[in-house]
Design a protein around this motif. Structure first.
Motif, PDB file in Angstrom:
ATOM      1  N   CYS A 105      21.912  62.268  55.238  1.00  0.00           N
ATOM      2  CA  CYS A 105      21.891  63.636  55.337  1.00  0.00           C
ATOM      3  C   CYS A 105      22.803  64.227  56.316  1.00  0.00           C
ATOM      4  O   CYS A 105      23.468  65.091  55.988  1.00  0.00           O
ATOM      5  CB  CYS A 105      20.478  64.349  55.636  1.00  0.00           C
ATOM      6  N   ARG A 120      18.260  63.495  50.518  1.00  0.00           N
ATOM      7  CA  ARG A 120      18.822  62.149  49.698  1.00  0.00           C
ATOM      8  C   ARG A 120      17.978  61.936  48.594  1.00  0.00           C
ATOM      9  O   ARG A 120      16.526  61.893  48.759  1.00  0.00           O
ATOM     10  CB  ARG A 120      18.719  61.184  50.829  1.00  0.00           C
ATOM     11  N   THR A 138      14.631  63.258  53.974  1.00  0.00           N
ATOM     12  CA  THR A 138      15.614  64.334  54.310  1.00  0.00           C
ATOM     13  C   THR A 138      15.442  64.262  55.884  1.00  0.00           C
ATOM     14  O   THR A 138      14.577  63.874  56.484  1.00  0.00           O
ATOM     15  CB  THR A 138      15.129  65.724  53.953  1.00  0.00           C
TER      16      THR A 138
END
Length: 272
Positions: A105, A120, A138
Motif C-alpha cells: 500500500c 491490497r 491495508t
C-alpha cells in the motif's frame, strides 16, 4: 445485496480484472454501466462494450470519473500506470484497490499521494466462477473502505482480512496455490491412466474426488487428518499409497514450492 452506487474503474482488464467485473455484475453489486474497463487494445473488450460496460484506452480519463479504482496490471507495469493517473486524483473521494503482486500500500501511496486510501487484494483465478479465495490488507484505509472492499470481493468468493506483511505469503498459498492443486489433480489423473482408465474418465474422477475432499473440509469444518483417518484402515491400500507418496517427498515438495513462490512474489515489483 444492496447495489453500490458509485463508479468503478478497472485498469488493466486481463483475466483477474475481467473476472472481477463479470462477478460484480452477476452478483448485482453494480450494473455494467457503472464499470469502466481499460486496456491498451480495446478490440478485445468489444463483447463487454456490447453488454454496457464502458471501455477505454485512456486510464487518466477513466480514473477522473471513478469512485473506486482497481489497479489490475502486472507489477512491472504499475509504475507507468500510476504516473499516468496521479494528475487526476481526488484522494478525498477515491478508493484504490491494488491486486498487483508484491506491491505494498505504501508503494502505491508513494507514487500517488500520501493520504490516498489504498487496499491490497489478492484474489485467484477461481474468481472467474465466483470461487476465489481473496486476501485483503491495508496500512491506512478507513474501516468503511475496507468493509466495502470485503463486500465487493465476497461477491466473487471467500474473503479473509490479514496483516499486510502476509500478503506475499497469501499470493503463494492462494493465487499460486491454484496451480499447485491443479497439478496435483493432473498427476492423480495420470495415475488413473496408468491403472487402466481412459484419460477423460481419469480426469473426471480425479477432479470430482478433489472437489469432494475440499467440500468435506469446508462443510464438516474438520481437519484433513481427521478425514484421512476415516479412509486409512490397518494394512490397507490407502495408507500404503499415502506412505509411498510421503517417502517420495509429497508434502515436503509442496511446502518447498509454496515457500519459493512466496520469495518470488515478494521480488516481482521494483519501486523505481
Amino acid at each position: 445485496m444492496e447495489q453500490y452506487k458509485g463508479k468503478i474503474a478497472i485498469l488493466g482488464s486481463g483475466n483477474i480484472g475481467l473476472s472481477l467485473a463479470k462477478g460484480l455484475v452477476k452478483a448485482n453489486y453494480v450494473s455494467p454501466s457503472q464499470i469502466s474497463l481499460t486496456r491498451r487494445n480495446v478490440a478485445g473488450l468489444d463483447a463487454y462494450a456490447a453488454h454496457g460496460y464502458h471501455v477505454s484506452t485512456d486510464n487518466a480519463a477513466v480514473v477522473a470519473n471513478a469512485d473506486i479504482v482497481v489497479l489490475a496490471v502486472l507489477p512491472q507495469q504499475l509504475n507507468q500506470l500510476l504516473d499516468q493517473i496521479k494528475g487526476v486524483l481526488d484522494v478525498n473521494k477515491q478508493l484504490f484497490i491494488s491486486v498487483a503482486s508484491g506491491v505494498s500500500c505504501a508503494d502505491v501511496r508513494n507514487k500517488l499521494a500520501d493520504q490516498a486510501q489504498v487496499v491490497r487484494a489478492m484474489p485467484n483465478t477461481a474468481i472467474a466462477i465466483g470461487q476465489s479465495m481473496t486476501c485483503v490488507a491495508t496500512d491506512n484505509a478507513s474501516e468503511a473502505n475496507v468493509k466495502e472492499v470485503v463486500r465487493m470481493f465476497e461477491t466473487v468468493g471467500a474473503v479473509v482480512k490479514i496483516n499486510e506483511d502476509l500478503m506475499t505469503s497469501a499470493t503463494a498459498l492462494c493465487a499460486c496455490g491454484i496451480a499447485f492443486f491443479l497439478r496435483a489433480i493432473r498427476a492423480a489423473s495420470q495415475g488413473g491412466v496408468e491403472i487402466g482408465f481412459h484419460a477423460d474418465e481419469a480426469l473426471k474422477m480425479a477432479v470430482q474426488t478433489a472437489k469432494g475432499a475440499a467440500d468435506l473440509l469446508l462443510q464438516m469444518e474438520s481437519h484433513p487428518e481427521q478425514e484421512i483417518d476415516k479412509v486409512t484402515s490397518p494394512k490397507g491400500c490407502t495408507i500404503a499409497g499415502l506412505n509411498e507418496m510421503e517417502h517420495n517427498g509429497f508434502s515436503s515438495s509442496l511446502i518447498k514450492g509454496i515457500k519459493l513462490s512466496a520469495e518470488k512474489a515478494g521480488a516481482l515489483y521494483t519501486k523505481e
